[in-house]
Design a protein around this motif. Sequence first.
Motif, short mmCIF file in Angstrom:
data_model
loop_
_atom_site.label_atom_id
_atom_site.label_comp_id
_atom_site.label_asym_id
_atom_site.label_seq_id
_atom_site.Cartn_x
_atom_site.Cartn_y
_atom_site.Cartn_z
N SER A 1 0.84 -1.20 0.00
CA SER A 1 0.00 0.00 0.00
C SER A 1 0.87 1.25 0.00
N ALA A 2 2.05 1.21 0.63
CA ALA A 2 2.95 2.36 0.63
C ALA A 2 3.45 2.66 -0.79
N ILE A 3 3.84 1.63 -1.52
CA ILE A 3 4.30 1.80 -2.90
C ILE A 3 3.15 2.31 -3.76
N LEU A 4 1.98 1.70 -3.59
CA LEU A 4 0.79 2.09 -4.34
C LEU A 4 0.46 3.56 -4.12
N GLU A 5 0.45 4.00 -2.89
CA GLU A 5 0.15 5.41 -2.57
C GLU A 5 1.20 6.34 -3.16
N TYR A 6 2.47 5.96 -3.07
CA TYR A 6 3.55 6.80 -3.58
C TYR A 6 3.43 6.97 -5.09
N VAL A 7 3.21 5.87 -5.79
CA VAL A 7 3.07 5.93 -7.25
C VAL A 7 1.87 6.79 -7.63
N GLU A 8 0.73 6.55 -7.01
CA GLU A 8 -0.48 7.32 -7.34
C GLU A 8 -0.29 8.80 -7.03
N LYS A 9 0.33 9.12 -5.91
CA LYS A 9 0.56 10.52 -5.53
C LYS A 9 1.46 11.21 -6.56
#
Length: 179
Positions: free
Chosen positions: A14-22
């Motif tokens: 979820s951390a990677i997912l949030e970083y990419v989306e942001k």
Amino acid sequence: MNFNIRGENIEVTSAILEYVEKKVSKLDRHLIKKHDTSAHVNLRINPDKTSKIEVTIVQPQLVLRAEETNLDLYAAIDLILDKLERQIRKNKTKVNRKFRDRVGYCATFTTDMEENEKEDQLEIVRVKQFDLKPMDSEEAILQMDLIGHSFYVFTDAYSNQTNVVYKRKDGRYGLIEAK
């Protein structure tokens, strides 16, 4: 922006997912708002432990694509953003130049903008003409290797369409077929 994020040899946390989306969402302000925009992101950990990220953003009449490899996944994401922003700037400059030329618009630009336009100008420095010989893709690859190029244009002997074979960064080959 609609995201499609995949991981190869990596669990997309979820951390990677949030970083990419942001990070990728920051590009949204530069894109056409009235159209749905989809971002396809592929994250991969290579055998040499480097991280590779590929991003493709699709809009009508505009496809942005970039890839970056780095030891740090987060650094690769940041670097790929710079590449995509450059592509957007280059495309906007090209569109604005066409609009100015069509309308006959003349304006005074700052030195920075003039330097950016000079940097973004596309210039054809050589033109080649040749006959397209009908052949299959395997023969086209052999011809490409013989002349030492990274791509080869040919007429497919079966479909009679103009196709292109090319050498990929991983050493394998790709084929582009005309529709």
